[in-house]
Design a protein around this motif. Structure first.
Motif, PDB file in Angstrom:
ATOM      1  N   GLU A 122      43.058  -9.613  35.818  1.00  0.00           N
ATOM      2  CA  GLU A 122      43.592  -8.652  34.874  1.00  0.00           C
ATOM      3  C   GLU A 122      44.841  -9.039  34.136  1.00  0.00           C
ATOM      4  N   PRO A 123      44.745  -9.093  32.858  1.00  0.00           N
ATOM      5  CA  PRO A 123      46.069  -9.500  32.096  1.00  0.00           C
ATOM      6  C   PRO A 123      47.175  -8.668  32.503  1.00  0.00           C
ATOM      7  N   PRO A 124      48.485  -9.152  32.475  1.00  0.00           N
ATOM      8  CA  PRO A 124      49.526  -8.247  32.556  1.00  0.00           C
ATOM      9  C   PRO A 124      49.323  -7.334  31.549  1.00  0.00           C
ATOM     10  N   ARG A 125      49.874  -5.933  31.506  1.00  0.00           N
ATOM     11  CA  ARG A 125      49.558  -4.840  31.112  1.00  0.00           C
ATOM     12  C   ARG A 125      50.241  -5.209  29.354  1.00  0.00           C
ATOM     13  N   ALA A 126      51.341  -5.993  29.540  1.00  0.00           N
ATOM     14  CA  ALA A 126      52.223  -6.342  28.472  1.00  0.00           C
ATOM     15  C   ALA A 126      51.634  -7.174  27.336  1.00  0.00           C
ATOM     16  N   GLY A 542      52.947  -0.952  20.327  1.00  0.00           N
ATOM     17  CA  GLY A 542      52.887   0.420  19.488  1.00  0.00           C
ATOM     18  C   GLY A 542      52.039   0.329  18.621  1.00  0.00           C
ATOM     19  N   GLU A 543      51.788   1.582  18.101  1.00  0.00           N
ATOM     20  CA  GLU A 543      51.040   2.031  16.720  1.00  0.00           C
ATOM     21  C   GLU A 543      51.670   3.029  16.188  1.00  0.00           C
ATOM     22  N   GLY A 544      51.402   2.929  15.024  1.00  0.00           N
ATOM     23  CA  GLY A 544      51.681   4.235  13.768  1.00  0.00           C
ATOM     24  C   GLY A 544      50.285   4.511  13.249  1.00  0.00           C
ATOM     25  N   ARG A 545      49.953   5.850  13.068  1.00  0.00           N
ATOM     26  CA  ARG A 545      48.557   6.132  12.727  1.00  0.00           C
ATOM     27  C   ARG A 545      48.781   7.329  11.899  1.00  0.00           C
ATOM     28  N   LEU A 546      48.085   7.209  10.696  1.00  0.00           N
ATOM     29  CA  LEU A 546      47.833   8.176   9.796  1.00  0.00           C
ATOM     30  C   LEU A 546      46.263   8.987   9.868  1.00  0.00           C
ATOM     31  N   GLY A 547      46.041  10.346  10.341  1.00  0.00           N
ATOM     32  CA  GLY A 547      44.478  10.513  10.330  1.00  0.00           C
ATOM     33  C   GLY A 547      44.380  12.104   9.806  1.00  0.00           C
ATOM     34  N   TYR A 548      43.063  12.233   9.904  1.00  0.00           N
ATOM     35  CA  TYR A 548      42.493  13.454   9.308  1.00  0.00           C
ATOM     36  C   TYR A 548      41.434  14.029  10.372  1.00  0.00           C
ATOM     37  N   ARG A 549      41.663  15.155  10.785  1.00  0.00           N
ATOM     38  CA  ARG A 549      40.527  15.670  11.554  1.00  0.00           C
ATOM     39  C   ARG A 549      39.900  16.982  10.983  1.00  0.00           C
ATOM     40  N   ARG A 550      38.531  17.366  11.008  1.00  0.00           N
ATOM     41  CA  ARG A 550      37.946  18.271  10.254  1.00  0.00           C
ATOM     42  C   ARG A 550      36.776  18.622  11.365  1.00  0.00           C
ATOM     43  N   ALA A 551      36.757  20.116  11.609  1.00  0.00           N
ATOM     44  CA  ALA A 551      35.718  20.378  12.664  1.00  0.00           C
ATOM     45  C   ALA A 551      35.476  21.995  12.819  1.00  0.00           C
ATOM     46  N   THR A 552      34.269  22.408  12.979  1.00  0.00           N
ATOM     47  CA  THR A 552      33.800  23.668  12.966  1.00  0.00           C
ATOM     48  C   THR A 552      33.338  23.925  14.055  1.00  0.00           C
ATOM     49  N   LYS A 581      55.124   0.570  26.966  1.00  0.00           N
ATOM     50  CA  LYS A 581      55.224  -0.443  27.538  1.00  0.00           C
ATOM     51  C   LYS A 581      55.542  -0.350  29.220  1.00  0.00           C
ATOM     52  N   PHE A 582      54.550   0.745  29.707  1.00  0.00           N
ATOM     53  CA  PHE A 582      54.250   0.893  31.124  1.00  0.00           C
ATOM     54  C   PHE A 582      53.521  -0.449  31.542  1.00  0.00           C
ATOM     55  N   ASP A 583      54.095  -1.081  32.737  1.00  0.00           N
ATOM     56  CA  ASP A 583      53.413  -2.028  33.240  1.00  0.00           C
ATOM     57  C   ASP A 583      52.058  -1.621  33.960  1.00  0.00           C
ATOM     58  N   HIS A 584      51.971  -0.393  34.312  1.00  0.00           N
ATOM     59  CA  HIS A 584      50.789   0.091  35.000  1.00  0.00           C
ATOM     60  C   HIS A 584      50.568   1.495  34.605  1.00  0.00           C
ATOM     61  N   TYR A 592      58.259   2.288  29.691  1.00  0.00           N
ATOM     62  CA  TYR A 592      58.420   3.496  29.140  1.00  0.00           C
ATOM     63  C   TYR A 592      57.240   3.566  28.181  1.00  0.00           C
ATOM     64  N   VAL A 593      57.000   5.051  28.095  1.00  0.00           N
ATOM     65  CA  VAL A 593      55.844   5.397  26.926  1.00  0.00           C
ATOM     66  C   VAL A 593      56.554   6.524  26.105  1.00  0.00           C
TER      67      VAL A 593
END
Length: 756
Positions: A122-126, A542-552, A581-584, A592-593
Motif C-alpha cells: 500500500e502506498p503511503p496515504r500521502a 486537496g480539492e476544490g469543486r464546483l458542482g450542481y445537483r438535481r433530483a426529484t 492529510k490524514f496518514d490513515h 488533518y482533514v
C-alpha cells in the motif's frame, strides 16, 4: 680522441677497483634484501596461487540475516572471498556484499529497515492521488478482484514488492550499470526457479536488484520477476544451498552457511501457519544433497537460530548475532584460509571498486505497460537530463505515480548506453485490471434491536483513456438501497483539473425524535437525479469543486402518525474545499482533514424552495508512542432556518454524540466538538494481523431548528469507551456510549467514522 680513450680506460679501471672493494658489502646486503623482496613478491603472487574461496549463503527468510554475522567474522579473519553465491535471503546478502558493501554497512541496512513497511504494497496515504483517497469515504473492502478482458482475475501474490524494489535499487545503485556479475567487487550468482518449467536458473548478469529480488520471490507471497522472458521465483525450491554453483564458478574451497528451517515434528504442527512453514521446509529438502558434497577442506556453518522463523524480520539483529557466534565457534577451521594483513590489503585493493556518489543522468526513458499516456508518468518525474540523480526525490516521484493505483509496480534502472547514463522508469500495469470489483459492508447496531445494515458492490473501470479517466458503478442493498454510475475525467496529465458526472437513484431514511429522544416517525425518501462537477486538485492533499445537483422524488411515512406522501425537488449549486492529510483513514496517527462547503438551493435550479447552507469541519491527529488523540469540530447551518425536510442535517450515534441512536437528532443547524483517544494494543498474535485499539471519547453537540436556540447551555455532552480494529472488511468498533441526559447505548459499528 686519444685523450678520450685514455680517460675512458682510466675511469673503467677506477670503477673496477671500487667494485672489488664494495663487492663483499653488496653480497652481504643481499642476505637482507632478498628475503624482503621475496616476501613482497609472495604477497603479490599469493592471490593467484592460493586456492579460490567461494561463500555460499542459503535461503531462510529472516533467518538469513545470520549471513551478515558470518561475513563479519570472515572480514575479521582476513579471509578472502573470491566468489559469492546466494539463494533467496542469501542472495540479498550476497548481492550486497558483491557490490563492495562491508558487513557493517549491510548490518546497518538490515537493522534500520522498516520491514513491515517494506513488505506492505500500500502506498503511503500521502502519495495516494486525491481521487483514490476519496475511496476511503466509501465502505468498500481494500481487496479487489480484477476484471481483465472479461475475465475475473486476482493478483499473483500477496506482495508485489513495490517498496522492496526501491530499497534494493537504492542499495545497489553504485553498481547499477554493471551487467556482468563477474565484474562486481566479488563475482556473484543468484539462484532462482523458472515457474514455467520448475528448473533451476542461475543469474550471472543483468540488473543486480532484479536478480536478488527474483531469488527471494516466494510463490504466492511475492510476485515472480520476469527476466529475459522467464517468470522467476524463489531459488530455494530447486537449490537452497547452491554449493555446486560456487564450484562451477571456480571455487576450490567453499564456506557454506545453512539457515534452512528444520522440519517440525508431528507434535509441533498445531495450526495453519505451522503447516505453511512445513510445506516451505519440504521445498528445501535439496539442501542435504548439496551438503553431502562438502569435503574436509570446506567449512559448514549452521547458526543456532532457535525460534527465529523465516518471517521474524523484527529479529534480524538477533539472527546477525547468531551468525557471528556460529562463525566464531569455527574460528580454527576458518583460520586455515586467513591471509596476512598485507596480503589481505593487497587482495582488497585488487578488487573492482565503485563510486558511491549519484550518477549524472544523460537521458530519461519511460517504458509504460498500460493504457494511459506516457506523460501521466513522465510529468510526475522531477529528474532532468544533465543533472545528478536525486534518489530520494526520485523515490518520492515514483511513489506518486504508484499512488495512482493503476500500476502493479513502478521501478527504475540506471543503464549505460554509448557511454551515457540513462534513467529508465518502467511502469507495469496490474495484470488483474484495469477493471476492479469491490464489495463492502457497513452496519450499526445498538445491541437493543435498533440497527442498520448496508451491503455494497462497486465496479470501477480505470484507464478508459490516455488521461486515466474512470467509470464507476455501484449498487447498495439494505436499509437504504440505491444505485449510481459515475464518470470521472481528468483534463490534464497531472490530474489538476477534472470534470465529473453522476446518475443516482437512492432512498434514505429520515427519522424524527421528540424532546425525550423517542422516535416518533420514520420517513423514507426516494429520489433520482444527477450531479455534475468541475474542479481542481491540489497535489495529493486537496480539492476544490464546483458542482450542481438535481433530483426529484417523494417522501413517504413508514412509521408514525399517518400523513400523505409528498414530492421533493432538489436543485442546488455547491462549492466545496476539502483537504486530507490524514496518514490513515480509519485510525489516523498524524495529519488533518478539513472541509468547507457552501450550498445554495433555488427554485430556478429545480429546488422546491430557496435556501442557503454552510458546512464546515476540521480534525487533527497527534500521536506519541502507541497513543493517539484526534480532536474534531464540525458544524452545519441554514442561513434563514428555511430548509425543507430533505435539507435537514442529522446527528447521533457513535462519535456523533455516543449514546444516542444513529441520526437521532435533526435540524436546520448542528454543531459537534469531540476529543477521541485510542491506544494501539500489543503487536503479538491475532492483534499483529489486525491492528486493534482501545479508546475513549468525549463529545458535545446538538441539533437546532432555529438559530436563536443555539447555545452552550443546551449542548448534549456524551462519552464512549470502545475497542476498535482495522479488519479486512473495514474498521470495526464495539463499545458503550452514554450522554449527560442519561441516554445509553451499547453499539457495534462497522464502517469509516473519522471522515466528513
Amino acid at each position: 680522441m686519444k685523450i678520450r680513450r685514455y680517460k675512458t680506460k682510466y675511469l673503467t679501471g677506477y670503477r673496477a677497483g671500487i667494485a672489488y672493494i664494495l663487492l663483499p658489502v653488496f653480497l652481504m646486503s643481499l642476505l637482507f634484501v632478498l628475503p624482503v623482496a621475496a616476501a613482497e613478491n609472495s604477497d603479490t603472487a599469493s592471490d593467484a596461487e592460493r586456492p579460490k574461496i567461494g561463500v555460499v549463503l542459503g535461503g531462510g527468510g529472516a533467518r538469513g540475516a545470520a549471513h551478515v554475522g558470518v561475513l563479519k567474522i570472515l572480514e575479521d579473519l582476513h579471509i578472502p572471498v573470491d566468489y559469492i553465491v546466494g539463494t533467496s535471503m542469501g542472495a540479498i546478502v550476497a548481492g550486497l556484499a558483491a557490490t563492495g558493501m562491508s558487513s557493517e554497512e549491510i548490518r546497518q541496512a538490515m537493522i534500520t529497515m522498516d520491514w513491515n513497511d517494506v513488505f506492505d504494497d500500500e502506498p503511503p496515504r500521502a502519495d495516494r492521488s486525491f481521487r483514490r483517497k476519496r475511496d476511503d469515504d466509501l465502505y468498500t473492502f481494500d481487496a479487489a478482484l480484477g476484471v481483465h478482458e472479461g475475465e475475473i482475475k486476482a493478483p499473483l501474490a500477496a506482495i508485489r514488492g513495490q517498496k522492496f524494489n526501491l530499497v534494493l535499487n537504492r542499495l545497489t545503485l553504485p553498481v547499477s550499470t554493471v551487467r556482468d556479475f563477474d565484474e562486481l567487487t566479488i563475482p556473484f550468482r543468484a539462484v532462482t526457479t523458472d515457474l514455467e518449467t520448475g528448473g533451476e536458473v542461475v543469474l550471472d548478469g543483468g540488473s543486480l536488484a532484479s536478480s536478488v529480488r527474483a531469488s527471494m520471490a516466494v510463490p504466492a507471497v511475492f510476485d515472480p520477476v520476469e527476466i529475459d522472458g522467464r517468470m522467476l521465483a524463489d531459488g530455494g525450491m530447486v537449490n537452497n544451498v547452491p554449493v555446486d554453483v560456487a564450484r562451477a564458478m571456480g571455487a576450490d574451497i567453499v564456506i557454506v552457511v545453512n539457515v534452512s528451517s528444520p522440519l517440525l515434528t508431528r507434535d509441533n504442527i498445531e495450526n495453519s501457519l505451522d503447516i505453511s512453514g512445513q510445506l516451505a521446509g519440504f521445498l528445501t529438502l535439496n539442501v542435504q544433497q548439496q551438503l553431502d558434497t562438502l569435503g574436509d577442506s570446506d567449512v559448514l556453518i549452521t547458526p543456532q537460530l532457535g525460534d527465529i522463523g523465516s518471517g521474524s524480520f523484527d529479529r534480524v539483529a538477533d539472527a546477525i548475532t547468531a551468525g557471528e557466534t556460529a562463525a566464531q565457534g569455527l574460528r580454527e577451521s576458518l583460520s586455515r584460509y586467513s591471509l596476512s594483513l598485507a596480503q589481505y590489503a593487497t587482495h582488497l585493493e585488487q578488487r573492482p571498486q565503485f563510486r558511491k556518489q549519484a550518477p549524472m543522468i544523460d537521458f530519461i526513458r519511460i517504458i509504460n505497460h498500460s493504457a494511459v499516456g506516457d506523460d501521466i508518468i513522465a510529468d510526475r518525474i522531477s529528474a532532468q537530463p544533465g543533472q545528478p540523480l536525486d534518489v530520494k526525490q526520485l523515490e518520492a516521484d515514483i511513489g506518486r505515480v504508484y499512488g495512482l493505483e493503476i500500476f502493479k509496480t513502478v521501478n527504475y534502472e540506471i543503464v549505460e548506453e554509448d557511454g551515457k547514463n540513462g534513467l529508465v522508469i518502467t511502469a507495469q500495469e496490474k495484470n488483474w485490471g484495469p477493471g476492479y470489483i469491490q464489495g463492502g459492508i457497513t452496519a450499526a447496531n445498538d445491541l437493543e434491536g435498533v440497527s442498520s445494515f448496508r451491503l455494497g458492490l462497486v465496479y470501477t473501470q480505470t484507464e478508459i483513456n490516455d488521461l486515466n479517466g474512470e467509470w464507476r458503478t455501484g449498487l447498495q442493498l439494505g436499509d437504504e438501497p440505491g444505485i449510481f454510475t459515475e464518470l470521472y475525467q481528468p483534463l490534464d496529465t497531472l490530474s489538476r483539473y477534472f470534470v465529473s458526472g453522476k446518475l443516482i437513484i437512492a432512498s434514505s431514511n429520515i427519522n424524527e425524535f421528540d424532546s425525550d429522544g423517542n422516535n416518533i416517525s420514520t420517513n423514507r425518501m426516494k429520489a433520482g437525479g444527477i450531479e455534475l462537477g468541475v474542479g481542481r486538485e491540489f497535489g495529493t492533499w486537496g480539492e476544490g469543486r464546483l458542482g450542481y445537483r438535481r433530483a426529484t422524488g417523494e417522501v413517504e411515512v413508514k412509521t408514525g402518525p399517518p400523513q400523505p406522501d409528498y414530492d421533493v425537488d432538489i436543485g442546488e449549486v455547491y462549492l466545496r474545499l476539502l483537504a486530507d492529510k490524514f496518514d490513515h483513514p480509519y485510525f489516523p496517527r498524524e495529519g488533518y482533514v478539513s472541509k468547507v462547503e457552501y450550498r445554495t438551493a433555488r427554485e430556478s435550479y429545480g429546488a422546491s424552495s430557496d435556501y442557503d447552507q454552510w458546512l464546515f469541519g476540521y480534525s487533527q491527529a497527534i500521536s506519541w508512542d502507541k497513543n493517539t488523540v484526534v480532536g474534531t469540530i464540525t458544524g452545519a447551518t441554514t442561513e434563514d432556518d428555511n430548509a425543507p425536510i430533505e435539507g435537514l442535517f442529522e446527528l447521533g450515534g457513535f462519535l456523533l454524540i455516543s449514546g444516542l441512536e444513529e441520526d437521532q437528532l435533526s435540524g436546520q443547524h448542528t454543531g459537534l466538538a469531540r476529543l477521541v483517544y485510542y491506544r494501539q494494543l500489543s503487536d503479538d498474535g491475532f492483534l499483529r494481523i489486525f491492528k486493534t485499539y482501545l479508546g475513549a471519547s468525549l463529545e458535545t453537540g446538538n441539533a437546532w431548528q432555529d438559530a436563536d436556540d443555539i447555545s452552550f447551555d443546551n449542548m448534549i455532552s456524551a462519552g464512549s469507551l470502545f475497542l476498535g480494529s482495522d479488519t479486512p472488511v473495514g474498521p470495526l468498533y464495539i463499545g458503550y456510549g452514554v450522554t449527560d441526559t442519561d441516554e445509553k447505548s451499547a453499539f457495534l459499528y462497522l464502517g469509516p467514522r473519522f471522515s466528513f
